[in-house]
Design a protein around this motif. Structure first.
Motif, PDB file in Angstrom:
ATOM      1  N   UNK A 162       1.678  46.313  25.136  1.00 23.51           N
ATOM      2  CA  UNK A 162       2.261  45.555  24.018  1.00 23.51           C
ATOM      3  C   UNK A 162       3.252  46.424  23.246  1.00 23.51           C
ATOM      4  N   UNK A 163       2.960  47.714  23.128  1.00 18.81           N
ATOM      5  CA  UNK A 163       3.889  48.632  22.457  1.00 18.81           C
ATOM      6  C   UNK A 163       5.194  48.731  23.246  1.00 18.81           C
ATOM      7  N   UNK A 164       5.093  48.864  24.545  1.00 19.59           N
ATOM      8  CA  UNK A 164       6.285  48.925  25.389  1.00 19.59           C
ATOM      9  C   UNK A 164       7.120  47.667  25.206  1.00 19.59           C
ATOM     10  N   UNK A 165       6.475  46.522  25.205  1.00 16.41           N
ATOM     11  CA  UNK A 165       7.184  45.254  25.012  1.00 16.41           C
ATOM     12  C   UNK A 165       7.848  45.191  23.644  1.00 16.41           C
ATOM     13  N   UNK A 166       7.153  45.678  22.618  1.00 18.58           N
ATOM     14  CA  UNK A 166       7.742  45.638  21.271  1.00 18.58           C
ATOM     15  C   UNK A 166       8.947  46.566  21.184  1.00 18.58           C
ATOM     16  N   UNK A 167       8.917  47.679  21.888  1.00 17.34           N
ATOM     17  CA  UNK A 167      10.059  48.590  21.880  1.00 17.34           C
ATOM     18  C   UNK A 167      11.243  47.981  22.618  1.00 17.34           C
ATOM     19  N   UNK A 168      10.981  47.232  23.671  1.00 19.01           N
ATOM     20  CA  UNK A 168      12.061  46.535  24.372  1.00 19.01           C
ATOM     21  C   UNK A 168      12.697  45.490  23.467  1.00 19.01           C
ATOM     22  N   UNK A 189       4.591  41.577  17.718  1.00 25.78           N
ATOM     23  CA  UNK A 189       4.204  42.343  18.900  1.00 25.78           C
ATOM     24  C   UNK A 189       3.858  43.782  18.521  1.00 25.78           C
ATOM     25  N   UNK A 190       4.655  44.394  17.659  1.00 24.92           N
ATOM     26  CA  UNK A 190       4.359  45.757  17.230  1.00 24.92           C
ATOM     27  C   UNK A 190       3.039  45.793  16.476  1.00 24.92           C
ATOM     28  N   UNK A 191       2.832  44.845  15.585  1.00 24.47           N
ATOM     29  CA  UNK A 191       1.576  44.785  14.845  1.00 24.47           C
ATOM     30  C   UNK A 191       0.394  44.636  15.811  1.00 24.47           C
ATOM     31  N   UNK A 192       0.548  43.727  16.766  1.00 22.50           N
ATOM     32  CA  UNK A 192      -0.500  43.500  17.765  1.00 22.50           C
ATOM     33  C   UNK A 192      -0.756  44.772  18.567  1.00 22.50           C
ATOM     34  N   UNK A 193       0.315  45.443  18.977  1.00 22.36           N
ATOM     35  CA  UNK A 193       0.182  46.666  19.765  1.00 22.36           C
ATOM     36  C   UNK A 193      -0.588  47.741  19.011  1.00 22.36           C
ATOM     37  N   UNK A 194      -0.228  47.938  17.746  1.00 22.88           N
ATOM     38  CA  UNK A 194      -0.867  48.979  16.942  1.00 22.88           C
ATOM     39  C   UNK A 194      -2.311  48.614  16.621  1.00 22.88           C
ATOM     40  N   UNK A 195      -2.536  47.370  16.218  1.00 21.06           N
ATOM     41  CA  UNK A 195      -3.898  46.952  15.864  1.00 21.06           C
ATOM     42  C   UNK A 195      -4.853  46.997  17.043  1.00 21.06           C
ATOM     43  N   UNK A 196      -4.364  46.641  18.227  1.00 28.57           N
ATOM     44  CA  UNK A 196      -5.224  46.612  19.409  1.00 28.57           C
ATOM     45  C   UNK A 196      -5.117  47.884  20.245  1.00 28.57           C
ATOM     46  N   UNK A 197      -4.233  48.788  19.808  1.00 31.41           N
ATOM     47  CA  UNK A 197      -3.993  50.028  20.547  1.00 31.41           C
ATOM     48  C   UNK A 197      -3.696  49.728  22.014  1.00 31.41           C
ATOM     49  N   UNK A 198      -2.727  48.835  22.211  1.00 34.77           N
ATOM     50  CA  UNK A 198      -2.366  48.343  23.536  1.00 34.77           C
ATOM     51  C   UNK A 198      -0.988  48.898  23.909  1.00 34.77           C
ATOM     52  N   UNK A 199      -0.967  49.800  24.874  1.00 30.40           N
ATOM     53  CA  UNK A 199       0.280  50.454  25.252  1.00 30.40           C
ATOM     54  C   UNK A 199       1.295  49.470  25.833  1.00 30.40           C
ATOM     55  N   UNK A 213       3.925  50.433  10.542  1.00 31.33           N
ATOM     56  CA  UNK A 213       3.441  50.280  11.922  1.00 31.33           C
ATOM     57  C   UNK A 213       4.050  51.344  12.830  1.00 31.33           C
ATOM     58  N   UNK A 214       5.314  51.645  12.632  1.00 29.88           N
ATOM     59  CA  UNK A 214       5.976  52.685  13.420  1.00 29.88           C
ATOM     60  C   UNK A 214       5.313  54.028  13.159  1.00 29.88           C
ATOM     61  N   UNK A 215       5.047  54.310  11.899  1.00 25.02           N
ATOM     62  CA  UNK A 215       4.383  55.566  11.540  1.00 25.02           C
ATOM     63  C   UNK A 215       3.025  55.670  12.230  1.00 25.02           C
ATOM     64  N   UNK A 216       2.263  54.601  12.195  1.00 26.02           N
ATOM     65  CA  UNK A 216       0.945  54.606  12.833  1.00 26.02           C
ATOM     66  C   UNK A 216       1.074  54.791  14.344  1.00 26.02           C
ATOM     67  N   UNK A 217       2.049  54.129  14.940  1.00 26.69           N
ATOM     68  CA  UNK A 217       2.257  54.267  16.387  1.00 26.69           C
ATOM     69  C   UNK A 217       2.699  55.694  16.745  1.00 26.69           C
ATOM     70  N   UNK A 218       3.516  56.311  15.912  1.00 22.31           N
ATOM     71  CA  UNK A 218       3.940  57.685  16.165  1.00 22.31           C
ATOM     72  C   UNK A 218       2.748  58.627  16.270  1.00 22.31           C
ATOM     73  N   UNK A 219       1.745  58.406  15.447  1.00 25.84           N
ATOM     74  CA  UNK A 219       0.569  59.280  15.426  1.00 25.84           C
ATOM     75  C   UNK A 219      -0.479  58.897  16.463  1.00 25.84           C
ATOM     76  N   UNK A 220      -0.300  57.752  17.103  1.00 22.91           N
ATOM     77  CA  UNK A 220      -1.291  57.263  18.047  1.00 22.91           C
ATOM     78  C   UNK A 220      -1.380  58.107  19.308  1.00 22.91           C
ATOM     79  N   UNK A 221      -2.602  58.383  19.716  1.00 21.55           N
ATOM     80  CA  UNK A 221      -2.817  59.116  20.966  1.00 21.55           C
ATOM     81  C   UNK A 221      -3.263  58.160  22.070  1.00 21.55           C
ATOM     82  N   UNK A 222      -3.204  56.878  21.811  1.00 16.33           N
ATOM     83  CA  UNK A 222      -3.621  55.845  22.750  1.00 16.33           C
ATOM     84  C   UNK A 222      -2.480  55.385  23.662  1.00 16.33           C
ATOM     85  N   UNK A 223      -1.315  56.009  23.533  1.00 15.15           N
ATOM     86  CA  UNK A 223      -0.152  55.619  24.337  1.00 15.15           C
ATOM     87  C   UNK A 223       0.689  56.842  24.657  1.00 15.15           C
ATOM     88  N   UNK A 224       1.686  56.643  25.506  1.00 16.16           N
ATOM     89  CA  UNK A 224       2.580  57.740  25.885  1.00 16.16           C
ATOM     90  C   UNK A 224       4.037  57.398  25.563  1.00 16.16           C
TER      91      UNK A 224
END
Length: 130
Positions: A16-22, A4-14, A36-47
């Motif tokens: 999916x990111x929320x679900x992976x964090x849950x 899920x985290x990989x999917x969230x980061x690759x698709x820049x899907x917020x 993947x966490x590092x990439x998500x930390x730098x992502x501006x596609x989510x909050x």
């Protein structure tokens, strides 16, 4: 979480990111996910920056690759912390995460944050001086 985290980061899907964090709260975070966490930390596609930083702190994830993204989140509030109020909870969590990492590089980042003379940084660092 990995898929899920990989999917969230690759698709820049917020969502999916929320679900992976849950899911991460139910399982241990695997070091193979750090990239993947590092990439998500730098992502501006989510909050979800606050939750990501908090995960590093709460899961005791110690890896220097998180330091620059955490510092960027701490320093660029307009981009990464638009929902922080006067208590700056995300900024405080950045301090906690850097204290958790506790490396030479993390301590240098903390010195940089401390030099901002921000009351929330100071208050959080004071918690560790007791």
């Amino acid at each position: 979480m990995n898929y899920t985290l990989r999917k969230a980061v690759e698709t820049k899907n917020e969502q999916a990111l929320i679900e992976s964090l849950d899911l991460s709260r139910q399982k241990t975070v695997d070091p193979t996910q750090y990239e993947l966490i590092e990439e998500a930390l730098l992502g501006t596609w989510h909050s979800q920056h606050e939750d990501l930083v908090n995960m590093i702190y709460l899961e005791n994830l110690k890896d220097d690759r998180f330091i620059n993204p955490i510092l960027k989140i701490a320093l660029d509030g307009d981009v990464f912390r638009p929902y922080d109020d006067e208590l700056e909870s995300t900024l405080r969590k950045c301090v906690h995460a850097l204290k958790t990492i506790d490396s030479v590089k993390a301590n240098l980042a903390l010195i940089k944050l401390e030099s901002l003379n921000n009351d929330n940084v100071k208050t959080t660092l004071d918690m560790y001086k007791k």
